[in-house]
Design an enzyme around this catalytic site. Structure first.
Site, PDB file in Angstrom:
ATOM      1  N   TYR A  45      -3.417   0.463  -0.216  1.00 41.73           N
ATOM      2  CA  TYR A  45      -4.745   0.093   0.671  1.00 41.73           C
ATOM      3  C   TYR A  45      -5.739   0.900  -0.067  1.00 41.73           C
ATOM      4  CZ  TYR A  45      -1.357  -1.264   4.267  1.00 41.73           C
ATOM      5  OH  TYR A  45      -0.357  -1.936   4.692  1.00 41.73           O
ATOM      6  N   ASP A  78      -1.924   3.287  10.593  1.00 41.37           N
ATOM      7  CA  ASP A  78      -1.074   2.594   9.559  1.00 41.37           C
ATOM      8  C   ASP A  78      -1.957   2.653   8.399  1.00 41.37           C
ATOM      9  OD1 ASP A  78       1.690   1.434   8.991  1.00 41.37           O
ATOM     10  OD2 ASP A  78       0.158   0.164   8.145  1.00 41.37           O
ATOM     11  N   HIS A  93       7.484   1.222   0.874  1.00 37.67           N
ATOM     12  CA  HIS A  93       6.355   0.153   1.080  1.00 37.67           C
ATOM     13  C   HIS A  93       7.227  -1.381   0.879  1.00 37.67           C
ATOM     14  CE1 HIS A  93       2.015  -0.978   1.364  1.00 37.67           C
ATOM     15  NE2 HIS A  93       2.715  -2.125   1.961  1.00 37.67           N
ATOM     16  N   LYS A 106       2.605   4.829   3.126  1.00 37.59           N
ATOM     17  CA  LYS A 106       3.948   4.159   2.451  1.00 37.59           C
ATOM     18  C   LYS A 106       3.557   4.551   1.062  1.00 37.59           C
ATOM     19  CE  LYS A 106       2.901   0.533   5.703  1.00 37.59           C
ATOM     20  NZ  LYS A 106       1.547   0.346   5.880  1.00 37.59           N
TER      21      LYS A 106
END
Ligand code: A2P
Length: 281
Positions: free
Chosen positions: A52, A47, A110, A77
């Protein structure tokens, strides 16, 4: 509830019942090595998210780990700035490009657009969803869903041609969001749990330490098994190889009904503070 090693989403796509989280895994060696360790330990579900900033390393690890692409289940996402039909389409292309992949297994919104930020929040979410639906129908994403959506955010998406298959929410002992889980499970949406260890904050909890001693397991394994027994797919993150391996080792014991209830009754502990009704990002 029976513990599933593999979940079948509403469209028949199979998703491993524990995923490897990468939030805060730094792009470069940290993220790359942690994913290689995870794959060696047996994880097949990874994931990430545009937020990120490690999609490049995640994609590189997926490409270079030695497994065939179809043996892995890879999620990313769309970030909040790219909400809406056109921006979502562009964001998806960028993600695939950065990752060096031909398709994603799962793509999630998200965070929902919310009334506090936007008068037309529902239309924004529907626009994002339309883009994701088209990419799904073109075969570029195998499954689509949301993250951090409450039932009121999901309701309009449930009325569209392709209903969400997954909702990923904060989920750990001390923060269960049971109404959200119940709504999703009643509506065929598989729940994934982010920060299943409360981002580390529940690991020192005394009650959970007692549970861990009772079952001869670590507190992390109690948290992860607890999620699995409640039909929630935990996404533990770690950059430490021994932890990465032990976090997948949750299939050889069972928490009793009584202890499941006691863990569920814990007071709020380790909440991130991000309430989807109130976020300002
Ligand atoms: P690290 O990455 O340094 O190993 P969450 O998945 O709930 O967000 O929690 C992630 C945090 O928990 C990270 O700080 C991670 O540290 C730590 N962590 C992950 N697995 C374990 C474990 N089995 N025991 C102790 N800490 C862990």
């Amino acid at each position: 509830m029976e513990v599933k090693k593999i979940y079948t989403l509403r469209n028949g796509v199979e998703m491993p019942g524990v995923g490897f989280g990468t939030w805060k895994a730094k792009d470069g060696e940290d993220a790359f090595n942690s994913i290689i360790s995870a794959i060696e330990a047996g994880y097949r579900h990874i994931d990430t998210a545009t937020l990120y900033k490690n999609e490049a390393s995640v994609g590189k690890a997926v490409r270079e780990c030695g497994l065939k692409r179809e043996e892995l289940f890879v999620t990313s996402k769309v970030w909040n700035k790219a909400r809406g039909y056109e921006k979502t389409k562009a964001a998806f292309e960028k993600t695939l490009n950065i990752m060096g992949l031909d398709y994603l297994d799962l793509y999630l919104i998200h965070w929902p657009a919310i009334p506090l930020q936007f008068e037309d929040w529902n239309d924004i979410n529907l626009g994002t969803w339309k883009a994701m639906t088209e990419l799904y129908k073109e075969g570029r994403i195998r499954a689509i869903g949301t993250a951090n959506f409450y039932p009121k955010h999901l309701e309009s998406l449930m009325e569209t041609e392709v209903q969400p298959m997954v909702n990923q929410i904060e989920y750990h002992p001390g923060y269960l969001q049971q109404e959200v889980v119940d709504y999703c499970q009643a509506n065929g949406i598989v729940v994934q749990g982010w920060s299943p260890l409360g981002n580390g904050a529940v690991l020192g909890n005394e009650f959970l330490a007692e549970m861990a001693a009772k079952y001869d397991k670590s507190v992390a394994q109690i948290c992860l098994r607890f999620a699995a027994q409640n039909g929630v797919v935990p996404l533990p993150k770690s950059v430490t190889p021994s932890r990465i391996a032990s976090n997948l080792d949750i299939y050889n014991f069972e928490i009793s009904d009584e202890d499941m209830k006691a863990i569920a009754a814990m007071p709020e502990t380790g909440f991130s503070g991000w309430n989807p009704n109130e976020i300002d990002f």
